[in-house]
Enzyme design. Structure first.
Site, short mmCIF file in Angstrom:
data_model
loop_
_atom_site.label_atom_id
_atom_site.label_comp_id
_atom_site.label_asym_id
_atom_site.label_seq_id
_atom_site.Cartn_x
_atom_site.Cartn_y
_atom_site.Cartn_z
N PRO A 4 1.24 4.86 -9.42
CA PRO A 4 1.58 4.03 -10.58
C PRO A 4 1.21 2.57 -10.29
CG PRO A 4 3.57 4.75 -9.41
CD PRO A 4 2.41 5.31 -8.66
N ASP A 39 0.93 -0.96 -5.76
CA ASP A 39 1.57 0.35 -5.85
C ASP A 39 3.04 0.16 -6.23
OD1 ASP A 39 1.72 3.25 -3.60
OD2 ASP A 39 2.76 2.81 -5.48
N HIS A 40 3.38 0.52 -7.47
CA HIS A 40 4.71 0.21 -7.98
C HIS A 40 5.81 1.03 -7.29
CE1 HIS A 40 7.59 -1.58 -10.51
NE2 HIS A 40 6.84 -1.73 -11.60
N ARG A 41 5.43 2.11 -6.61
CA ARG A 41 6.44 2.88 -5.91
C ARG A 41 7.07 2.05 -4.79
NH1 ARG A 41 2.51 7.85 -4.53
NH2 ARG A 41 1.39 6.02 -3.77
#
Lengths: 368, 477
Positions: free
Chosen positions: B275, B449-451
């Site tokens: 994401p 990386d939104h994680r």
């Protein structure tokens, strides 16, 4: 919205300022003819159903219980008013002089249709649900153009449909056209309560006649088991329709029989419901009234019964002798002149049909 | 006279029915349409009326038995004339006409009964339209002995009736395009290319595909210009049939390989798995540009590329020290934090996009990093970047400046949590101490990386990179 009723199920007549005068103006001949139409239609229904059960018809679509609405409306119209029927308007068809034999031809698959639509101002039966309402609108637009070109007649166009077809997009389109162009369209909706197995309550939360308001025209609800009210309502509203004001007549009735011979209504409706409608039978209430009012006597009724019986016998004989439809006719009637694609497909089918192994005892054995 | 009533198809295309109950017994006298039996099909319970009058001779099925449509059901002998004169006489006249057909039916239909009825015949029941007729056959068709082909049939007068447009299509070659089997889009394509479908159909029977039409047009080659429709010039709509963007086929299929294939796999994987979140910040890098001018004059930097990219690289290393999260790899259950920066630098090369990596970029001084970048970009431009040089990146830069762009949302290289995108350096009006002054401005941003990295982390990191570019003196600490 109470349906307009003149003749109660017990055969008593209710006076009505607007509609009763239309009935009082009728002579014995017309009143009797309406009875004859209904009785003939019913006899035809019974015989045709039997013929189907005996393997002599591919299918039959009974109009049992709906004779009054059909007879009343068609009698009130002119002979040149063009009717676009569904596949269940047997009483209307008979009234227009289409013979029982002609009616059966299509159901025996002995022809695409049995009559000349122009001769009877009665189009061929439409099996495609609701499609006839668009054909009717198109016909009415044609009339309008004829009139603009100086033609004097002011016939109207009847689009027949049932409560089931009222959910079809075609019907909506037809009504929009009728409204937009001010077409002389009479939508004759026979609400027989069941679209095969779907009850009318599922299809419409309101009386179907009220849908007319959405299109900007008038809708009227009549007891479709009351031949006199059906006559009077059609007679009263037809002149307005002729002037280009489309109307809906919703005849509230009940399909006493199956949707078609391929249907079993006991699977989706109760016998109590059917019995309650049996008590509202259109023919017996009319017979009661005719006799009580002195329009006909028991001798005359026996005469009609005998006629109907003869008709049934004639019909049986005629149906049996009808030649089946040659498969080639299916191709030959698509275009007026020979067409290469159609001819090619015809040749293909011929070849295909010829390409099966001969039926021998051996293959018979293998199948079992 | 004895008649047999065969089980009809009472539905639409039913093949069998179960006998539920008999309403008559042997010896009963029945009228036409009297109900004799109740059957149940797959669709419904149905009462069957007999088609003729007479005395019941034999019931040919047991209750509970399932019969195939067309099987004999009941035999009825015509009673004396007093029993059913009307129906009886009807049938006599009918049977006389139909005798041959019925005999055949009786022969095949009632072999089990052994009665002399093959000679007998009566009307309706035996020649039931549906029950023993076409429907029963259709339900269990005989095997086919050969395939069937669709061969065009000639129809007299066809050519005259052909619409004018189709005439043009076939260019009067006498082949009917109506029957060229193809789809409307291919017909449209043929029209544009000036291909006569009829001609094509004649050359290769079967369905005409887009490729067939294109091949035909291609093979014809020069024809298109010289003798074809193209030479004919535009039609009344200004539409010139066959004219394309440039010379060559209308469409061509290009095989995907090498860097393109590699890139496609990587970006697809990354875009699907990770994401992405992107942030941007416009930055006044005037001081960096001043510093760059100074270094360019410095003899130690001779021969080295001293571009804004060098300072962006330094700024990233500086910011990564303060924002460890951006320099990491996500592993679902865990993530690995890197205490080093393997800096990937995206480079557009003749072979495609490559991202060579400077290992341990944090270990270089400024000049050393400039030298490393210079060498790396040269090898990339020469197409000499080895696969090994592209492994192990932890944070990457993509420089959009040379393309004249200000920003973008890059796709993360697999395994990385941050890619910084920098745009072109532009002289812009900028507010400094309430004065509008011209400054060198660049957009700094990137994807994360939104994680692993929330907007807050990404923002802080980008702000730190921007801060260094605004105040390159920070690099001294």
């Amino acid at each position: 919205m109470q349906p307009i009723q003149l003749l109660a199920p017990d055969g008593s007549f209710a006076e009505d300022e607007v509609y009763a005068p239309y009935i009082r103006a009728l002579g014995d001949d017309v009143l009797r003819e309406m009875y004859r139409s209904m009785a003939t239609a019913r006899r035809l229904d019974n015989e045709a159903t039997s013929l189907q059960r005996q393997g002599q018809l591919e299918l039959w679509v009974p109009c049992l219980g709906q004779e009054a609405g059909q007879t009343g409306v068609i009698t009130a119209l002119r002979e040149d008013d063009m009717v676009f029927p569904t596949y269940r308007e047997h009483a209307m068809a008979l009234h227009r002089g289409i013979t029982p034999e002609e009616l059966l031809r299509q159901f025996r698959a002995a022809g695409h249709s049995g009559w000349d639509p122009l001769e009877h101002s009665f189009n061929v039966y439409s099996v495609v649900l609701g499609a006839q309402t668009l054909h009717a609108a198109g016909w009415a637009m044609g009339l309008q153009r004829d009139q603009a070109a100086g033609r004097a007649e002011d016939e109207l166009v009847v689009a027949c449909l049932g409560d089931g077809a009222s959910s079809q997009g075609d019907v909506h389109e037809s009504m929009v056209f009728a409204s937009s162009y001010g077409l002389p369209m009479l939508y004759f909706i026979q609400n027989n309560h069941w679209a095969i197995s779907v009850p009318v309550a599922t299809q419409s939360k309101h009386p179907l006649a009220l849908r007319a308001h959405g299109y900007g025209f008038e809708g009227v609800r009549v007891d479709g088991n009351d031949v006199l009210a059906s006559f009077a309502v059609a007679a009263h509203h037809a002149p307005q329709v002729r002037e280009g004001n489309p109307q809906i007549i919703e005849a509230v009735t009940y399909r006493m029989g199956a949707h078609t011979t391929a249907d079993d209504p006991t699977k989706y409706r109760t016998s109590e419901e059917v019995e309650s409608w049996k008590a509202k039978d259109p023919i017996s209430r009319y017979a009661t009234w005719l006799e009580a009012e002195g329009h006909a006597d028991s001798g005359w009724f026996s005469e009609v019964d005998a006629e109907a019986k003869d008709l049934a016998a004639d019909l049986r004989r005629a149906a049996m002798s009808m030649e089946g439809l040659e498969l080639e006719r299916v191709f030959d009637t698509v275009y007026a002149e020979p067409h290469r694609q159609i001819e090619t497909e015809k040749a293909w089918l011929k070849d295909f049909e010829a390409g099966f192994a001969e039926q021998t005892g051996e293959t018979e054995g293998e199948r079992r | 006279m004895v008649g047999t009533f065969n089980l009809p198809d009472v539905g639409e295309g039913l093949t069998e029915a179960e006998v539920i109950s008999w309403k008559v017994t042997v010896g009963d006298v029945v009228e036409v349409n009297d109900v004799v039996v109740e059957i149940e099909t797959a669709k419904s319970l149905v009462e069957l009326p007999v088609p003729f009058a007479g005395e019941v001779r034999e019931l040919l099925a047991e209750e509970g038995e399932t019969l195939e449509v067309g099987s004999p059901l009941i035999r009825i002998a015509e009673a004396g004339s007093e029993d059913g004169p009307e129906a009886g006489s009807d049938q006599k006249s009918d049977s006389q006409e139909k005798k041959p057909a019925e005999r055949k039916q009786a022969d095949s239909g009632s072999s089990g009964s052994g009665s002399p009825e093959s000679g007998s015949s009566d009307s309706g029941g035996d020649k039931a339209l549906v029950g023993s007729g076409p429907k029963a056959d259709a339900a269990k068709r005989r095997p086919r002995t050969r395939p069937t082909t669709l061969d065009l049939v000639d129809v007299p007068g066809d050519a005259q009736r052909r619409p004018a447009r189709r005439d043009a299509e076939s260019q009067g070659r006498g082949v009917v395009d109506v029957l060229a089997r193809t789809t409307p889009p291919v017909r449209a394509l043929a029209r544009r290319l000036g291909v006569a479908l009829g001609e094509l159909a004649a050359a290769a029977p079967g369905r005409i595909s887009r490729e067939d039409v294109e091949r035909f047009a291609r093979d014809r080659g020069g024809d298109v210009r010289a003798g074809g429709r193209r030479a004919a010039g535009p039609d009344e709509h200004g539409f010139t049939a066959g004219r394309l963007l440039r010379e060559g086929p209308r469409e061509e299929e290009v095989e995907v390989r090498g860097v393109r294939k590699h890139t496609a796999i990587n970006v697809t994987r990354s875009a699907q798995e990770v994401p992405h979140v992107s942030v941007f910040r416009e930055t006044d890098i005037t001081r960096t540009m001043e510093l760059r001018a100074v270094l360019r004059e410095d003899s130690r930097y001779e021969g080295l590329s001293v571009s804004p990219l060098l300072f962006v690289a330094k700024a990233i290393i500086w910011a990564a020290r303060r924002n460890p999260q951006v320099n990491a790899t996500w592993h679902d259950e865990t993530y690995s934090l890197k205490n080093y920066v393997n800096l990937g630098i995206a480079a557009a090369t003749p072979r495609g996009l490559v991202v060579p990596v400077i290992e341990d970029a944090q270990a270089y001084d400024t000049r050393g990093l400039a030298a490393a970048i210079t060498a790396l970009t040269k090898r990339a431009r020469d197409g000499k970047t080895s696969p090994a040089e592209m492994q192990g990146g932890t944070v990457s830069i993509t420089n959009l400046g040379p393309l004249g762009l200000d920003g973008g949302t890059p796709i993360l290289p697999p395994g990385q949590a941050a890619i910084v995108a920098v745009g072109a350096v532009r002289r812009k009006p900028w507010v400094v101490d309430d004065q509008i002054v011209p400054r060198d401005v660049m957009t700094v941003g990137g994807s994360f990386d939104h994680r692993l990295i929330d907007g807050e982390h990404a923002g802080r990191f980008v702000a730190d990179v921007a801060r260094v570019l605004e105040q390159p003196g920070l690099l001294l600490d």
